[in-house]
Enzyme design. Structure first.
Site, PDB file in Angstrom:
ATOM      1  N   ASN A 190       0.836  -1.199   0.000  1.00  0.00           N
ATOM      2  CA  ASN A 190       0.000   0.000   0.000  1.00  0.00           C
ATOM      3  C   ASN A 190       0.868   1.244   0.000  1.00  0.00           C
ATOM      4  O   ASN A 190       1.945   1.288   0.616  1.00  0.00           O
ATOM      5  CB  ASN A 190      -1.023   0.013   1.153  1.00  0.00           C
ATOM      6  CG  ASN A 190      -0.445  -0.135   2.530  1.00  0.00           C
ATOM      7  OD1 ASN A 190       0.586  -0.773   2.716  1.00  0.00           O
ATOM      8  ND2 ASN A 190      -1.106   0.440   3.521  1.00  0.00           N
ATOM      9  N   GLU A 247       0.250   5.149   0.672  1.00  0.00           N
ATOM     10  CA  GLU A 247      -0.697   6.169   1.126  1.00  0.00           C
ATOM     11  C   GLU A 247      -0.294   7.548   0.614  1.00  0.00           C
ATOM     12  O   GLU A 247       0.815   7.740   0.087  1.00  0.00           O
ATOM     13  CB  GLU A 247      -0.784   6.141   2.663  1.00  0.00           C
ATOM     14  CG  GLU A 247      -1.352   4.823   3.147  1.00  0.00           C
ATOM     15  CD  GLU A 247      -1.587   4.758   4.646  1.00  0.00           C
ATOM     16  OE1 GLU A 247      -1.082   5.641   5.389  1.00  0.00           O
ATOM     17  OE2 GLU A 247      -2.280   3.818   5.082  1.00  0.00           O
ATOM     18  N   CYS A 280      -4.105   0.718  -2.581  1.00  0.00           N
ATOM     19  CA  CYS A 280      -4.038  -0.501  -1.771  1.00  0.00           C
ATOM     20  C   CYS A 280      -2.986  -1.457  -2.332  1.00  0.00           C
ATOM     21  O   CYS A 280      -2.662  -1.438  -3.521  1.00  0.00           O
ATOM     22  CB  CYS A 280      -5.385  -1.209  -1.768  1.00  0.00           C
ATOM     23  SG  CYS A 280      -6.604  -0.504  -0.656  1.00  0.00           S
ATOM     24  N   GLU A 292      -3.207  -4.663  -2.933  1.00  0.00           N
ATOM     25  CA  GLU A 292      -3.720  -5.588  -3.956  1.00  0.00           C
ATOM     26  C   GLU A 292      -3.771  -4.912  -5.325  1.00  0.00           C
ATOM     27  O   GLU A 292      -3.408  -5.514  -6.342  1.00  0.00           O
ATOM     28  CB  GLU A 292      -5.128  -6.071  -3.580  1.00  0.00           C
ATOM     29  CG  GLU A 292      -5.199  -6.850  -2.280  1.00  0.00           C
ATOM     30  CD  GLU A 292      -5.519  -5.962  -1.088  1.00  0.00           C
ATOM     31  OE1 GLU A 292      -4.960  -4.837  -0.995  1.00  0.00           O
ATOM     32  OE2 GLU A 292      -6.309  -6.384  -0.240  1.00  0.00           O
ATOM     33  N   CYS A 303     -10.363  -5.025   0.608  1.00  0.00           N
ATOM     34  CA  CYS A 303     -11.486  -4.086   0.631  1.00  0.00           C
ATOM     35  C   CYS A 303     -12.325  -4.271  -0.635  1.00  0.00           C
ATOM     36  O   CYS A 303     -11.935  -4.985  -1.582  1.00  0.00           O
ATOM     37  CB  CYS A 303     -10.989  -2.653   0.760  1.00  0.00           C
ATOM     38  SG  CYS A 303     -10.314  -1.973  -0.777  1.00  0.00           S
TER      39      CYS A 303
HETATM   40  N1  THU Z   1      -5.361  -1.458   2.633  1.00  0.00           N
HETATM   41  C1  THU Z   1      -4.845  -2.264   1.664  1.00  0.00           C
HETATM   42  O1  THU Z   1      -3.722  -2.051   1.188  1.00  0.00           O
HETATM   43  N2  THU Z   1      -5.605  -3.292   1.221  1.00  0.00           N
HETATM   44  C2  THU Z   1      -6.837  -3.606   1.699  1.00  0.00           C
HETATM   45  O2  THU Z   1      -7.515  -4.466   1.163  1.00  0.00           O
HETATM   46  C3  THU Z   1      -7.352  -2.925   2.886  1.00  0.00           C
HETATM   47  C4  THU Z   1      -6.687  -1.639   3.196  1.00  0.00           C
HETATM   48  C5  THU Z   1      -4.573  -0.316   3.092  1.00  0.00           C
HETATM   49  C6  THU Z   1      -5.094   0.996   2.603  1.00  0.00           C
HETATM   50  C7  THU Z   1      -4.557   1.941   3.657  1.00  0.00           C
HETATM   51  O3  THU Z   1      -3.259   2.334   3.286  1.00  0.00           O
HETATM   52  C8  THU Z   1      -4.483   1.091   4.912  1.00  0.00           C
HETATM   53  O4  THU Z   1      -4.574  -0.253   4.491  1.00  0.00           O
HETATM   54  C9  THU Z   1      -5.567   1.374   5.924  1.00  0.00           C
HETATM   55  O5  THU Z   1      -6.816   1.332   5.329  1.00  0.00           O
END
Ligand code: THU
Length: 142
Positions: free
Chosen positions: A46, A48, A57, A59, A90
């Site tokens: 991920n 941000e 994300c 994935e 998610c």
């Molecule tokens: N996140 C992911 O990378 N994948 C997911 O399926 C769920 C959430 C990350 C996004 C964000 O950087 C952190 O987790 C908190 O939501």
């Protein structure tokens, strides 16, 4: 659901790449590893952003990396959080996996890796087939 001998290794690769996550806002570091039909594995973490909505994300990062590397058929994905916490993909990630027909999802949980079919995780989904054979609309079409 595929029964690939290295399925659980995807979760290990995911946990490894989670170390490179850029997650200064949530401090929730996630990694993902996609297995393609040609046997190649593509990872993503991920990433941000100070404008939170621009976060990518793990994935989505792994899937788009696989496509950029020329993988055309994606089979499975492993997902792991750095600290071993539960990390179920998610909704947006499930839709992105759906686009490429990823069939098997291995999720790291506090009880160890759990394997799911995409239908279990994302039933009654919308995908490319649902658009049927249609022409894209022209620039000026109503
Ligand atoms: N996140 C992911 O990378 N994948 C997911 O399926 C769920 C959430 C990350 C996004 C964000 O950087 C952190 O987790 C908190 O939501």
């Amino acid at each position: 659901m595929v029964d690939h001998p290295h399925l659980e290794e995807l979760v290990d690769a995911a946990r490894e790449v989670a170390k490179r996550a850029h997650a200064p806002y949530s401090n929730f570091r996630v990694g993902a590893a996609v297995l393609a039909a040609d046997g190649s594995v593509h990872v993503g973490c991920n990433v941000e952003n100070a404008a939170y909505g621009s976060t990518i994300c793990a994935e989505v990062n792994a899937v788009t990396t696989a496509i950029a590397h020329g993988a055309t058929e994606l089979v499975a994905i492993g997902v792991a959080a750095l600290d071993g916490e539960n990390v179920y993909p998610c909704g947006n990630c499930r839709q992105v996996m759906r686009e490429f027909g990823i069939d098997t999802v291995v999720v790291e949980t506090t009880d160890g890796p759990r394997t799911y079919s995409s239908d279990d995780l994302f039933p009654h989904s919308f995908g490319p087939e649902d658009l049927g054979e249609r022409e894209p609309p022209g620039v000026n079409s109503p």
